[in-house]
Design an enzyme around this catalytic site. Structure first.
Site, PDB file in Angstrom:
ATOM      1  N   GLY A 161       0.809  -0.775  -0.285  1.00  0.00           N
ATOM      2  CA  GLY A 161       0.195   0.067   0.145  1.00  0.00           C
ATOM      3  C   GLY A 161       0.820   1.148   0.404  1.00  0.00           C
ATOM      4  CB  ILE A 164      -0.459   1.708  -4.034  1.00  0.00           C
ATOM      5  CG1 ILE A 164      -0.085   0.460  -4.991  1.00  0.00           C
ATOM      6  CG2 ILE A 164      -1.101   2.535  -4.679  1.00  0.00           C
ATOM      7  CD1 ILE A 164      -1.059  -0.621  -4.356  1.00  0.00           C
ATOM      8  CG  HIS A 165       0.844   7.108  -0.378  1.00  0.00           C
ATOM      9  ND1 HIS A 165       0.020   7.880  -0.142  1.00  0.00           N
ATOM     10  CD2 HIS A 165       1.448   7.425   1.123  1.00  0.00           C
ATOM     11  CE1 HIS A 165      -0.025   8.736   0.934  1.00  0.00           C
ATOM     12  NE2 HIS A 165       1.016   8.842   1.294  1.00  0.00           N
ATOM     13  CB  VAL A 166       5.975   5.896  -2.063  1.00  0.00           C
ATOM     14  CG1 VAL A 166       6.409   7.029  -3.716  1.00  0.00           C
ATOM     15  CG2 VAL A 166       5.397   6.139  -1.437  1.00  0.00           C
ATOM     16  CB  ALA A 169       2.873  11.045  -3.316  1.00  0.00           C
TER      17      ALA A 169
END
Length: 204
Positions: A161, A164-166, A169
């Site tokens: 997760g 995916i978040h990085v 962004a």
């Protein structure tokens, strides 16, 4: 014209959690497999990594709790988020104009947020069951073994997760600036979070 997206305390809280999570993750990796044991040298060796890992993990959860209390209301799921998720393949193909307008966070961001919260709770609860010398002896061996399995799986899912978040962004230009400088341009807000842009500008 720029719009404030994150207050100073939220951004500071976010980056403190990032640093604590990296510390917990690196010490955890060093204990997970012999091939990764070299990472323990960053923290003074295997013994210190074993001692520090649960404390890093505990403080990470505490830090995330304060962040959670600041942003959870903006991450409450609604029907618009379900619609956004159904159309998310269009976004992956580059057709952002086909996506429905969203508030401060879109469906994917909310899903990642709740994934983080769930995994951290699981890591906290399971971590206590085999935290030596303080709590492990209070639990039978089968419970500890199951806890280790859930702990490892939760950490793996959390790291996926985070990746995916990085990636998201970096992919959405301006997102990193929002979390480093706290502000975004009005055009950025209207393009990526139209409902939120209208809300902060006072439009009906």
């Amino acid at each position: 014209m720029s719009i404030e997206r994150y207050r100073d305390r939220t951004r500071i809280n976010h980056w403190i959690v990032v640093l604590l999570f990296l510390s917990a993750g690196l010490t955890g990796f060093s204990l997970f497999h012999p091939a990764l044991f070299f990472l323990s040298s960053l923290f003074g060796g295997g013994t210190w990594s074993r001692i520090l890992h649960p404390f890093f993990g505990l403080v990470t959860v505490i830090g995330f709790f304060f962040l959670f209390m600041q942003v959870w209301r903006d991450n409450v799921w609604n029907k618009g988020d379900s619609e956004w998720m159904r159309k998310s393949p269009l976004l992956l193909r580059g057709d952002e104009d086909a996506m429905p307008p969203v508030g401060k966070y879109n469906g994917a961001q909310k899903a990642i947020f709740w994934l983080f919260a769930t995994c951290l709770v699981l890591l906290l609860v399971t971590g206590f069951t085999f935290w030596r010398p303080w709590f492990a002896d209070a639990f039978p061996i089968p419970v500890r073994r199951l806890a280790v399995l859930i702990h490892s799986a939760s950490a793996f899912i959390l790291i996926l997760g985070l990746i995916i978040h990085v990636y998201a962004a970096i992919w959405v230009k301006g997102s990193v600036q929002a979390m480093t400088q706290g502000r975004v341009s009005e055009s950025w807000a209207r393009r990526h979070h139209a409902l939120w842009a209208k809300e902060v500008s006072g439009e009906k």
